[in-house]
Design a protein around this motif. Structure first.
Motif, mmCIF file in Angstrom:
data_model
loop_
_atom_site.group_PDB
_atom_site.id
_atom_site.type_symbol
_atom_site.label_atom_id
_atom_site.label_comp_id
_atom_site.label_asym_id
_atom_site.label_seq_id
_atom_site.Cartn_x
_atom_site.Cartn_y
_atom_site.Cartn_z
ATOM 1 N N ILE A 25 41.534 2.486 47.054
ATOM 2 C CA ILE A 25 40.287 2.460 47.823
ATOM 3 C C ILE A 25 40.331 3.526 48.906
ATOM 4 N N GLY A 26 41.471 3.604 49.579
ATOM 5 C CA GLY A 26 41.605 4.594 50.639
ATOM 6 C C GLY A 26 41.395 6.013 50.136
ATOM 7 N N VAL A 27 41.836 6.274 48.918
ATOM 8 C CA VAL A 27 41.693 7.626 48.385
ATOM 9 C C VAL A 27 40.271 7.872 47.913
ATOM 10 N N SER A 28 39.640 6.821 47.362
ATOM 11 C CA SER A 28 38.375 7.090 46.682
ATOM 12 C C SER A 28 37.127 6.884 47.549
ATOM 13 N N LEU A 29 37.197 6.066 48.592
ATOM 14 C CA LEU A 29 35.988 5.857 49.401
ATOM 15 C C LEU A 29 35.768 7.023 50.357
ATOM 16 N N PRO A 30 34.519 7.473 50.492
ATOM 17 C CA PRO A 30 34.283 8.557 51.449
ATOM 18 C C PRO A 30 34.479 8.090 52.888
ATOM 19 N N THR A 31 34.889 9.023 53.735
ATOM 20 C CA THR A 31 35.257 8.705 55.108
ATOM 21 C C THR A 31 34.150 7.985 55.875
ATOM 22 N N PHE A 32 32.896 8.476 55.742
ATOM 23 C CA PHE A 32 31.832 7.884 56.565
ATOM 24 C C PHE A 32 31.594 6.441 56.181
ATOM 25 N N LEU A 33 31.788 6.139 54.878
ATOM 26 C CA LEU A 33 31.564 4.768 54.424
ATOM 27 C C LEU A 33 32.639 3.844 54.986
ATOM 28 N N ILE A 34 33.888 4.317 54.978
ATOM 29 C CA ILE A 34 34.978 3.523 55.551
ATOM 30 C C ILE A 34 34.678 3.256 57.019
ATOM 31 N N GLY A 35 34.245 4.305 57.722
ATOM 32 C CA GLY A 35 33.935 4.168 59.142
ATOM 33 C C GLY A 35 32.870 3.118 59.381
ATOM 34 N N ILE A 36 31.793 3.178 58.608
ATOM 35 C CA ILE A 36 30.692 2.238 58.824
ATOM 36 C C ILE A 36 31.120 0.821 58.451
ATOM 37 N N LEU A 37 31.907 0.688 57.375
ATOM 38 C CA LEU A 37 32.400 -0.644 57.004
ATOM 39 C C LEU A 37 33.259 -1.220 58.125
ATOM 40 N N LEU A 38 34.135 -0.396 58.695
ATOM 41 C CA LEU A 38 34.995 -0.862 59.789
ATOM 42 C C LEU A 38 34.147 -1.279 60.990
ATOM 43 N N ILE A 39 33.111 -0.470 61.282
ATOM 44 C CA ILE A 39 32.252 -0.798 62.422
ATOM 45 C C ILE A 39 31.579 -2.154 62.200
ATOM 46 N N TYR A 40 31.042 -2.352 60.991
ATOM 47 C CA TYR A 40 30.335 -3.609 60.753
ATOM 48 C C TYR A 40 31.280 -4.800 60.802
ATOM 49 N N LEU A 41 32.498 -4.588 60.331
ATOM 50 C CA LEU A 41 33.440 -5.704 60.351
ATOM 51 C C LEU A 41 33.958 -5.967 61.769
ATOM 52 N N PHE A 42 34.502 -4.934 62.415
ATOM 53 C CA PHE A 42 35.212 -5.161 63.672
ATOM 54 C C PHE A 42 34.323 -5.131 64.911
ATOM 55 N N SER A 43 33.168 -4.463 64.826
ATOM 56 C CA SER A 43 32.310 -4.423 66.009
ATOM 57 C C SER A 43 31.185 -5.439 65.923
ATOM 58 N N VAL A 44 30.470 -5.415 64.788
ATOM 59 C CA VAL A 44 29.286 -6.265 64.712
ATOM 60 C C VAL A 44 29.668 -7.711 64.394
ATOM 61 N N GLU A 45 30.490 -7.906 63.337
ATOM 62 C CA GLU A 45 30.791 -9.273 62.923
ATOM 63 C C GLU A 45 31.823 -9.934 63.845
ATOM 64 N N LEU A 46 32.927 -9.244 64.108
ATOM 65 C CA LEU A 46 33.991 -9.867 64.898
ATOM 66 C C LEU A 46 33.874 -9.561 66.384
ATOM 67 N N GLY A 47 33.243 -8.460 66.712
ATOM 68 C CA GLY A 47 33.081 -8.111 68.128
ATOM 69 C C GLY A 47 34.387 -7.765 68.828
ATOM 70 N N TRP A 48 35.372 -7.265 68.086
ATOM 71 C CA TRP A 48 36.679 -6.980 68.693
ATOM 72 C C TRP A 48 36.765 -5.577 69.273
#
Lengths: 324, 529
Positions: A137-160
């Motif tokens: 996954i790390g090799v195949s997903l584009p960088t911006f998508l990983i970034g946005i997924l991380l934001i939605y998980l850690f900022s929006v959903e978890l608020g960490w």
């Protein structure tokens, strides 16, 4: 020897000049800055006047010559977008990019080697298979998508973690650092993972295959037969011998971490030179684009030159060639 | 060893549970896509720059967020009784700049002259001004080359600076890019506005704090004592920052995220029509189009073809499908708040493919033709998607449209250089008067006027009337001229209107505001709930 060095240095300068020439030839296709610089109420007269003032009516060769003339004196001109000295803007922005690149580099190296060794030792374990699959996954997903997924998980959903910016920074001389405040450190986490994930998986897979190769060697088998501890074999003997190619790759990847930072910086609104460059392109801020491209090419050319010179130090054949 | 490393790294990741920082009750955190370009109040006439400067600097007359003109640094303005070419402004007394200087007529004269200087971006708004003079410590006269009834409308974004401060700091000149030096005022601010720029890092963070000696304390809500502005370019990140509560207010919610923001706890949407109309421009002036399939003739020069194209556009479909309801279909290239707008003008023709085909047949293009449409892809809301939808609609009447979507920096020069046959453009009217539209979009292109008229259209009668508008003092007469100009414009059909944009601001429930039609936030009107 000296001959060789001089030749390499001259070649590097030539490469830099060509990069600049190509860059200036391309700027005309990026668009016309005049329209961005004058407001909606501009007249045709204003457009002509500003174009002339900026020297945009000249051919790109003349523009390039003027740029070089300034650049050798350390003058990169005034940013069309911000109305400030380009050299000053870049000096202000570079700490953000270098800190991000350094943290991502360390992240990629530490986790990459760690996981690489782990998956090599426990070759058929469930955990290492899982890690290997995930690394795809790390090799195949584009960088911006990983970034946005991380934001939605850690900022929006978890608020960490924060979703944008550098947090609080501390100014030390001309260097602004995010390492000294809690919010600055927190702000580094998501962008560093985003930026370093690809390099991490690359290093991990490299370490793993090298390690598997080394573990098959006779001296490892003899070491085992001698009754050495598993730990000493794995880390003292095997890992050390896998590191040579890893170091080569890491050196090469360092440049691309800084170059790839453009996308990560845009996703996380990270105020580094990558974001500066993207904005310069959108605005057709020629002085900033030119300075950035030159900076990056100096960096790449510099790394290559250093590598070439190191070869001379390492490889005696190159030295004798210089003499003959 | 390595395993320990791994464990440490994992632990580091796990211990990052962020405790929400205690918030100052009156801090308002604001984000939008675009960053202000400069702090110099006269260097860039561009939305985000003017918006940021509006918090720090003030004009003589302010357009408030409802769109009405309101006394700011001038308390009163009247045409002079003696000379019809002169406007007299009475300035507000007791106003101080952030660094303590007193605002008076010398500062006003200095600032207006600075805004008219060669490198100012605002000089066209003051193009008819021949003299600015102080006639008392708090009175200023502006003389124009003819009677100019609408001069006050043009002053709402012309900011006032302190003369002494500018002289001392070598900031008398507006940014001169060719000079190689940056101007002090591009990085420092000293205005009379409600907020002081206390720190600024471009593209990262700008902090504004309430100005303690502001003249309007008590008059305006001024609920926010501190404003923290961050540009966040990536739309997904911007929405995420609002949803996670890291910012309180974002100015541009992407249309696909509207429901998400509206449905989130503690967040709301503020929506209002924007002062910006989107339309197609047609090259009617050329004898032959360069990028079409018709040789030796310009199909767009035939009014029947233009009318066929007009009724072939399904504006309601664009509104529903492309804009997800966030637009108001338009029949004239004039946003509703603009003086001269009427409901009749804005009525758009019914979508009628049959009638359009018949018109094409009549014009001799029953077989259709091929043409290139130039479209920006990063300027207006869903600009490229609008063009794509239009391609399909024009195909139904036999016009094969080749779409060329480019970034703004490449698209707008095509219009400026007359290198396009058919293009998309959006237009906002900062003066709220029709004259502005006629000047830039309908007048024959020459050195002064018509700079955005990329259609090659030229009509001597209209030109004369347009020039006449600027000096017609009889307002009823002037309104008549505007009405007949619009009638002629509608008859010519050189532009095909599509819609007016709608603004969507996402805001935390703790704050309330009305939406400014120009997308210019003025934080002094924000109230805390």
């Amino acid at each position: 020897m000296l001959n060789y060095i001089i030749r390499r240095v001259l070649q590097s300068v030539l490469v830099l000049l060509v990069v600049g020439l190509v860059a200036f030839a391309m700027f005309r296709f990026v668009g016309d800055p005049v329209d961005n610089m004058l407001g909606q109420e501009r007249t045709m007269e204003d457009v002509e006047r500003l174009r002339e003032q900026l020297g945009l009516d000249q051919s790109f060769v003349v523009q390039y010559y003027r740029f070089l003339e300034g650049a050798v004196q350390g003058e990169f001109g005034i940013s069309y977008r911000q109305g400030r000295q380009v050299s000053e803007i870049i000096a202000e922005r570079i700490p953000a990019t270098l800190e991000l690149a350094a943290v991502s580099g360390v992240f990629a190296l530490v986790l990459g080697i760690g996981l690489g060794v782990f998956t090599a030792i426990r070759r058929d374990g469930f955990a290492s298979n899982a890690i290997m699959t995930l690394s795809l996954i790390g090799v195949s997903l584009p960088t911006f998508l990983i970034g946005i997924l991380l934001i939605y998980l850690f900022s929006v959903e978890l608020g960490w973690l924060p979703s944008f910016g550098r947090g609080e920074v501390v100014q030390i001389g001309g260097w602004s650092t995010g390492f000294l405040t809690q919010s600055g450190l927190m702000a580094l986490i998501l962008p560093s993972i985003t930026l370093g994930l690809y390099q991490m998986t690359l290093i991990m897979r490299l370490v793993r295959s090298e390690m598997l190769e080394v573990l098959r060697q006779d001296y490892i088998r003899f070491a085992r037969a001698r009754g050495l501890k598993q730990r000493a074999i794995n880390f003292r003997h095997a890992l050390k011998n896998t590191l040579v190619p890893v170091i080569t790759v890491t050196g090469l990847q360092l440049g691309s971490i800084i170059a790839f930072a453009i996308i990560t910086e845009t996703v996380f609104q990270w105020p580094g030179v990558g974001l500066l460059f993207i904005n310069a392109i959108q605005f057709v801020d020629i002085p900033v684009m030119a300075a950035y491209l030159m900076l990056i090419s100096v960096m790449f050319v510099g790394i290559n030159l250093a590598v070439d010179l190191l070869y001379v130090a390492i490889d005696p054949r190159l030295r004798t060639e210089g003499k003959s | 060893m390595t395993l320990r490393f791994t464990a440490m790294a994992t632990a580091l990741l796990a211990t990052t549970a962020m405790t929400a920082a205690p918030l100052d009750a009156e801090t308002l955190r604001w984000a939008r896509a675009a960053e202000a370009l400069t702090q110099d109040p006269h260097a860039q006439n561009e939305g985000p720059t003017t918006t940021l400067n509006h918090q720090v600097y003030e004009p003589l007359i302010l357009r408030n967020m409802e769109g009405a003109m309101e006394a700011a640094l001038a308390t009163d303005w009247q045409p002079s009784g003696d000379d019809p070419n002169v406007w007299v402004f009475t300035l507000r007394e007791g106003v101080t700049f952030h660094e303590g200087q007193t605002f008076d007529s010398a500062d006003a004269v200095f600032s207006l002259n600075r805004a008219m200087s060669a490198n100012s971006n605002f000089r066209e708004l003051l193009s008819g001004v021949v003299d600015v003079r102080a006639t008392g410590p708090y009175t200023v006269e502006i003389e124009t080359d003819g009677p100019n009834p609408l001069l006050p409308n043009n002053l709402t974004n012309i900011f006032m600076m302190d003369e002494g401060w500018s002289t001392e700091n070598d900031a008398v000149e507006v940014q001169d890019y060719a000079g190689g030096e940056d101007t002090f005022s591009a990085r420092n601010s000293n205005g009379t506005g409600p907020y002081v720029m206390s720190s600024r890092q471009a593209d990262a963070q700008t902090v504004l704090t309430a100005f303690e000696d502001y003249w309007g304390i008590g008059e305006f809500p001024l609920s926010a004592s501190e404003i923290v502005f961050t540009p966040i370019q990536n739309p997904a990140t911007r929405v995420a920052a609002l949803l996670s509560g890291e910012v309180d207010f974002i100015q541009d919610v992407p249309v696909q995220d509207l429901e998400r923001v509206a449905g989130a706890d503690g967040l709301g949407l503020a929506t209002a029509p924007q002062n910006r109309v989107i339309f197609f421009g047609l090259n009617v002036g050329a004898d032959d189009l360069e990028r079409d399939s018709v040789d030796g003739a310009n199909p767009l020069a035939d009014r029947r073809v233009r009318e066929a194209m007009d009724i072939a556009i399904n504006r309601e479909a664009i509104q529903q499908v492309v804009m997800r309801g966030q637009s108001a279909p338009a029949g004239v290239i004039m946003p509703p708040p603009v003086h001269g707008w009427t409901e009749e003008l804005d009525a758009y023709p019914a979508y009628d493919v049959e009638a359009a085909r018949a018109l094409m047949e009549e014009a001799g293009y029953g077989e259709g033709f091929t043409i290139q449409l130039d479209c920006p892809n990063d300027r207006y809301v869903n600009d490229e998607a609008i063009c794509q939808a239009a391609v399909g609609m024009f195909a139904q009447i036999g016009i094969t449209v080749n779409l060329s979507a480019l970034p703004r920096a490449q698209h707008f020069p095509l219009i400026a250089n007359g290198e396009t046959d058919f293009y998309l453009l959006g237009w906002g009217v900062p003066t709220y008067d029709s004259e502005y539209i006629f000047n830039f979009l309908y007048h024959t292109r020459d050195e002064g006027r018509g700079s955005w008229n990329g259609t090659g259209f030229s009509n001597a009668v209209m030109d004369e009337m347009i020039v006449g508008l600027s000096s017609e003092v009889d307002l009823a007469e002037r309104d008549g001229m505007i009405a007949s100009l619009w009638q002629m414009a509608e008859e010519e059909l050189i532009y095909l209107p599509i819609h007016n944009q709608i603004l969507n601001w996402g805001i935390s429930d703790s704050w309330s505001t009305v939406v400014d039609a120009d997308d210019q936030v003025k934080f002094k009107y924000f109230t805390r709930n």
